[in-house]
Design a protein around this motif. Structure first.
Motif, PDB file in Angstrom:
ATOM      1  N   GLY A 577      45.512  14.074 105.481  1.00 45.78           N
ATOM      2  CA  GLY A 577      46.832  14.291 106.057  1.00 45.78           C
ATOM      3  C   GLY A 577      46.972  13.471 107.321  1.00 45.78           C
ATOM      4  N   PHE A 578      48.158  13.528 107.934  1.00 45.65           N
ATOM      5  CA  PHE A 578      48.471  12.640 109.057  1.00 45.65           C
ATOM      6  C   PHE A 578      48.735  13.427 110.328  1.00 45.65           C
ATOM      7  CE2 PHE A 578      51.149   9.507 111.362  1.00 45.65           C
ATOM      8  CZ  PHE A 578      50.286   8.411 111.300  1.00 45.65           C
ATOM      9  N   ASP A 618      54.426  19.678 102.138  1.00 43.38           N
ATOM     10  CA  ASP A 618      55.294  19.662 100.953  1.00 43.38           C
ATOM     11  C   ASP A 618      54.473  19.056  99.818  1.00 43.38           C
ATOM     12  OD1 ASP A 618      57.119  18.985  98.892  1.00 43.38           O
ATOM     13  OD2 ASP A 618      58.776  18.866 100.317  1.00 43.38           O
ATOM     14  N   ASP A 619      54.016  19.913  98.905  1.00 41.53           N
ATOM     15  CA  ASP A 619      53.103  19.428  97.870  1.00 41.53           C
ATOM     16  C   ASP A 619      53.787  18.459  96.911  1.00 41.53           C
ATOM     17  OD1 ASP A 619      53.920  21.152  95.292  1.00 41.53           O
ATOM     18  OD2 ASP A 619      53.934  22.481  97.023  1.00 41.53           O
ATOM     19  N   PHE A 620      55.083  18.670  96.617  1.00 45.67           N
ATOM     20  CA  PHE A 620      55.767  17.771  95.693  1.00 45.67           C
ATOM     21  C   PHE A 620      55.931  16.376  96.284  1.00 45.67           C
ATOM     22  CE2 PHE A 620      59.822  15.865  94.254  1.00 45.67           C
ATOM     23  CZ  PHE A 620      59.473  15.613  92.945  1.00 45.67           C
ATOM     24  N   GLN A 621      56.310  16.301  97.540  1.00 47.31           N
ATOM     25  CA  GLN A 621      56.471  15.001  98.198  1.00 47.31           C
ATOM     26  C   GLN A 621      55.142  14.440  98.686  1.00 47.31           C
ATOM     27  OE1 GLN A 621      59.370  15.674 101.314  1.00 47.31           O
ATOM     28  NE2 GLN A 621      61.062  15.173  99.949  1.00 47.31           N
ATOM     29  N   ARG A 622      54.071  15.210  98.467  1.00 47.47           N
ATOM     30  CA  ARG A 622      52.735  14.815  98.928  1.00 47.47           C
ATOM     31  C   ARG A 622      52.760  14.464 100.408  1.00 47.47           C
ATOM     32  NH1 ARG A 622      54.298  13.061  94.505  1.00 47.47           N
ATOM     33  NH2 ARG A 622      54.970  11.072  95.386  1.00 47.47           N
ATOM     34  N   LEU A 624      51.704  15.867 104.082  1.00 49.09           N
ATOM     35  CA  LEU A 624      50.857  16.819 104.803  1.00 49.09           C
ATOM     36  C   LEU A 624      50.685  16.317 106.226  1.00 49.09           C
ATOM     37  CD1 LEU A 624      48.941  19.216 105.059  1.00 49.09           C
ATOM     38  CD2 LEU A 624      47.138  17.824 104.030  1.00 49.09           C
ATOM     39  N   MET A 625      51.214  17.086 107.171  1.00 55.14           N
ATOM     40  CA  MET A 625      51.103  16.743 108.585  1.00 55.14           C
ATOM     41  C   MET A 625      50.198  17.753 109.273  1.00 55.14           C
ATOM     42  SD  MET A 625      53.140  14.187 108.339  1.00 55.14           S
ATOM     43  CE  MET A 625      53.369  13.663 110.036  1.00 55.14           C
TER      44      MET A 625
END
Length: 629
Positions: A577-578, A618-622, A624-625
């Protein structure tokens, strides 16, 4: 009424006005916000305001007029839509008030596209769709789509796999008459069934490409690597060959494998299963006590593997906690150690990375993630495969073949690298990094350096991608003058092609190889499959992580750094993630040479350990922050 001269003068004036305009053609680029840019053919990036961005899609090719404001910034005025490559795409059904839309699953695409009532087909909010653009918005800013398929609901078992298959256009069906016939090389094969080959793989593997055998002699060891030979059963341009070429390689999706060849072939008639007679191409080499390779020979053979062993048992046998009866294991391990030591001294060893195993539940969601560290059995097999592939590149050097090449460092990053070296390893700062010996020296010096910077990791982020070539160009990543692969022909179409090259040389036959355009298409299909696997893994990983609370703290390692922040990888699960730089209280500066963010009080660089917790997922948009803890 204007006469002819006046009309001619007006037309000339109009032409001069048009000619005086700063106009150009280029591609629309999206952003994380509502505005965008047009990347002109001359290299300029021209700002596209939100209202104009509503009239185009990212990827559209447009003609624009460029205006320059008082501050010298470029702004685009749309003139003409030249081409719009967006046709079919996947997305998610969204309802906003009375409006029904699809949210396209496309990079940097942040607009909703309207679904007219006639196309809603009993879809519900959240459903995954496969759509086609029915009306482009260039004329009036309004777009419409046609729903081609309702892929499923988020609660459907295995819907992620179906969605990824559709998104990446992975072939789902085999054409008719995809069976294989008899072994076309049966009469000329050398009978090696008395050689006690073994296979070493994961316990669950069924598509077994390679078998190994080694025996000590006075000069070191004779090493034989037998590779499954599907190319003897698959004729070029046959329906099965064309289907395999279209798939390019086997794609491993969690809970589902998209095979390059049908299962009855890859897991049956061509798989090197134990106690079965199987066609193979055998690479035989002499490995010296110092790990040098000589006496390279290739042959078409018939083999019979004696045992299917798994990595954990072989590792335990090597360390004498389990006693396996296969006598060749000790010689295989000794030969692999010699090969590894030679590579470590003369070539480049790639840093080892752990794998992560997903255990799926009945809903095909991740139930647990376990970290799988590489052991000595993995290294044994790796050295044998590298030895066979290296030998193939040398043996094929005077014949038509395909090669796996790696061009090393990106030329546009040379100055960044030199800036780092002037501070850390000044003796190498003026080296020509495009020369393989200089690159090998750079990597070895970075490994031995006592610098506080992670030099090897910094240089790794500045590498070019590898590719397939019809010329024996160097492989900088491995530190080799040439390299190819033929050891996975059940899973990789390029390996099957190299296998044909080996047979052509053995039999002094002519061979037609793909041209540059066909090779580029093959590489694109390989990248497409890898991206499909990566995106499905991310999707399931983020679903798995969403089960934890937002206050859960994770240990992580910084894997990438740029001016906007850094990517972290969780140590226990490998999930990435970022962390945005703006979420860190005091402003950070970016060092593009050393790839680090820093200020007077803190610094963030590659390989650094940090603690994080989720802030947005948001798992659909992949998406992860993370936030730093």
């Amino acid at each position: 009424m204007l006469d002819k001269n006046a009309l001619q003068q007006l037309n000339q004036l109009k032409s001069k006005i048009i000619e005086s305009k700063d106009q150009g053609e280029g591609e629309v680029r999206g952003s994380q916000r509502r505005f965008g840019f047009v990347r002109l053919d001359d290299g300029r990036d021209v700002f596209l305001a939100p209202d104009d961005m509503q009239r185009v899609f990212p990827g559209d090719r447009v003609k624009i007029t460029v205006h320059t404001d008082d501050k010298g910034k470029f702004k685009a005025e749309l003139e003409k839509l030249l081409d719009s490559p967006l046709d079919c795409f996947t997305g998610r059904y969204v309802v906003r008030g009375q409006g029904h839309f699809v949210e396209p699953d496309l990079p940097r695409f942040n607009k909703l596209l309207f679904i007219p009532p006639s196309q809603r087909k009993k879809c519900s909010e959240g459903d995954f769709l496969y759509c086609q653009v029915a009306q482009h918005p260039f004329r009036d800013g309004k777009s419409q789509v046609k729903v081609l398929e309702n892929i499923g609901k988020p609660s459907d078992v295995g819907v992620e796999g179906k969605y990824i298959q559709r998104k990446f256009k992975l072939p789902r069906d085999w054409p008719n008459n995809c069976s294989i016939g008899e072994d076309s090389r049966a009469e000329v094969r050398k009978d090696l069934r008395d050689t006690p080959f073994i296979t070493i793989d994961s316990a669950e593997t069924r598509d077994i490409d390679d078998a190994l055998w080694a025996e000590a002699n006075e000069n070191g060891w004779q090493l034989n690597v037998a590779v499954a030979d599907p190319s003897a059963f698959i004729s070029p341009d046959s329906p099965l060959d064309l289907a395999a070429k279209q798939r390019a390689n086997t794609v491993y999706l969690p809970g589902f494998t998209q095979t390059m060849l049908p299962n009855p072939i890859s897991q049956g008639s061509c798989s090197l299963m134990a106690n079965e007679d199987r066609a193979a191409i055998v690479c035989s080499v002499q490995v010296s006590h110092q790990g040098e390779i000589s006496d390279i020979e290739f042959s078409e053979a018939l083999i019979r593997s004696r045992a299917k062993l798994n990595y954990n048992d072989v590792h335990a046998h090597i360390h004498k906690t389990v006693d396996l009866e296969q006598a060749c294991l000790s010689d295989l391990y000794a030969a692999s150690q010699a090969l590894r030591n030679y590579r470590s001294e003369h070539h480049i060893m790639m840093p080892e990375q752990a794998d992560f195993h997903f255990k799926l539940n009945e809903q095909r969601k991740i139930e647990s993630i376990s970290k799988v560290e590489r052991n000595d059995a993995h290294r044994l097999v790796e050295e044998c495969m590298l030895a066979a592939n290296r030998s193939a590149a040398v043996w094929l050097a005077d014949s038509p073949s395909l090669y796996v090449c790696h061009a090393g460092l990106r030329e546009d990053r040379y100055e960044n690298i030199r800036a780092v070296l002037r501070k850390e390893i000044p003796d190498l700062a003026d080296s020509d990094f495009g020369q393989l010996p200089n690159y090998i020296a750079l990597i070895k010096a970075s490994e031995k350096s006592e610098s506080s910077l992670p030099l090897r990791s910094i240089f790794a982020r500045m590498l070019q991608p590898g590719n397939i070539s019809s010329s024996p160009l160097p492989h900088f990543g491995l530190g080799l003058e040439s390299y190819t692969t033929f050891t996975s022909p059940l899973r990789k179409y390029s390996d099957l092609l190299v296998q044909r090259c080996i047979r052509a040389k053995l039999n002094n036959e002519e061979l037609s190889l793909p041209d540059e355009e066909e090779l580029a298409a093959l590489q694109e299909r390989i990248r497409n499959g890898r991206q499909a696997s990566k995106q499905m893994e991310q999707w399931l990983q983020y679903q798995y992580l969403a089960q934890n609370t937002s206050d859960t703290v994770y240990d992580a390692r910084i894997a990438h750094v740029n001016g906007g922040g850094f990517t972290v990888e969780l140590l226990e699960t490998g999930i990435s993630g970022f962390v945005e730089a703006r979420t860190i209280p005091e402003k950070l500066s970016f060092d593009a040479d050393a790839l680090r963010l820093f200020n007077d009080k803190q610094s963030f660089q590659l390989d650094q350990l940090v603690k994080v917790k989720t802030s947005e997922l948001d798992d659909f948009q992949r998406k992860l922050m993370f936030l730093l803890v």
